[in-house]
Design an enzyme around this catalytic site. Structure first.
Site, PDB file in Angstrom:
ATOM      1  N   HIS A  79       0.767  -1.396  -0.070  1.00 63.37           N
ATOM      2  CA  HIS A  79      -0.102  -0.011   0.190  1.00 63.37           C
ATOM      3  C   HIS A  79       0.794   1.281  -0.094  1.00 63.37           C
ATOM      4  O   HIS A  79       2.044   1.146   0.274  1.00 63.37           O
ATOM      5  CB  HIS A  79      -0.887  -0.049   1.307  1.00 63.37           C
ATOM      6  CG  HIS A  79      -0.149  -0.003   2.535  1.00 63.37           C
ATOM      7  ND1 HIS A  79       0.464  -1.002   3.278  1.00 63.37           N
ATOM      8  CD2 HIS A  79       0.192   1.144   2.992  1.00 63.37           C
ATOM      9  CE1 HIS A  79       0.918  -0.739   4.271  1.00 63.37           C
ATOM     10  NE2 HIS A  79       1.023   0.768   4.260  1.00 63.37           N
TER      11      HIS A  79
ATOM     12  N   HIS B  94       5.988   5.825  -1.500  1.00 63.22           N
ATOM     13  CA  HIS B  94       6.606   4.626  -1.514  1.00 63.22           C
ATOM     14  C   HIS B  94       5.519   3.391  -1.028  1.00 63.22           C
ATOM     15  O   HIS B  94       4.712   3.468  -0.356  1.00 63.22           O
ATOM     16  CB  HIS B  94       7.758   4.500  -0.486  1.00 63.22           C
ATOM     17  CG  HIS B  94       7.511   4.522   0.723  1.00 63.22           C
ATOM     18  ND1 HIS B  94       7.466   5.414   1.540  1.00 63.22           N
ATOM     19  CD2 HIS B  94       7.608   3.392   1.575  1.00 63.22           C
ATOM     20  CE1 HIS B  94       7.199   5.184   2.687  1.00 63.22           C
ATOM     21  NE2 HIS B  94       7.446   3.790   3.018  1.00 63.22           N
TER      22      HIS B  94
END
Length: 197
Positions: free
Chosen positions: A49, A132
């Site tokens: 995620h 990220h």
């Protein structure tokens, strides 16, 4: 919330998730690293995620306050075009893949999410967004595996994809050193109050 009815608090964050085919593409690119660095604690692909706001431990009673506010935000926010690109590491211990695409839109969505959370009266550490996708963590006595695995990802460029949903996620942390797993508390389609593409 029913999976841990005895818990008075829950670790919660708001995130985006790449679609399965984008995750599969990155997983294929990671196959050499999986083989070369089995000692890393690799995150499960289904747990990948992009965190927009990490809220930390919240009283279980606070979570329902967030749900209608985040639903409204998702409905009014357009979907974003993003992609996964390259790799890097934080402190030689955390391996990540970078995010490419509409980064201005991503920053705006994250800022709006954080505003909504604060408007619900929830206090959290508002750290700068560093978009990220966390892939793996190294043990303390292994300073080289993560930088080496990151070097193998520098040429990776994934296909672009459209975000579909905003996710409110709770972490399922067991006892001991085992992996952390995540489960959606709820997810809402982005841009669902418009008929645009």
């Amino acid at each position: 919330m029913n999976d841990h009815p005895e818990s008075l608090t829950r670790r919660v964050f708001v995130a985006l998730a790449p679609p399965d085919d984008a995750k599969d593409e990155l997983a294929r690119a990671l196959e050499p690293a999986y083989a070369a660095y089995p000692q890393l604690r690799w995150n499960r692909i289904e747990d990948w995620h992009i965190t927009l706001a990490f809220l930390g431990e919240l009283p279980s009673a606070a979570v329902p306050l967030l749900q209608p506010a985040l639903a409204g935000l998702a409905a009014s926010h357009p979907a974003l075009r993003l992609g996964l690109r390259g790799g890097g590491h934080f402190d030689q211990r955390l391996l990540w893949s970078g995010i490419d695409g509409d980064l201005d839109g991503l920053q705006l969505l994250a800022a709006d999410v954080r505003d909504v959370v604060r408007a619900c009266g929830i206090d959290f550490k508002d750290r700068p967004l560093r978009p990220h996708l966390t892939l793996a963590r190294a043990r303390r006595d292994d300073p080289s595996s993560v930088p080496q695995a990151a070097a193998g990802l520098t040429a990776f460029v994934g296909r672009p994809w459209r975000t579909e949903r905003l996710h409110l996620v709770g972490s399922n942390i067991g006892r001991g050193p085992g992996p952390i797993h995540y489960r959606d508390i709820e997810a809402w389609r982005l841009g669902s109050d418009s008929t645009g593409p």
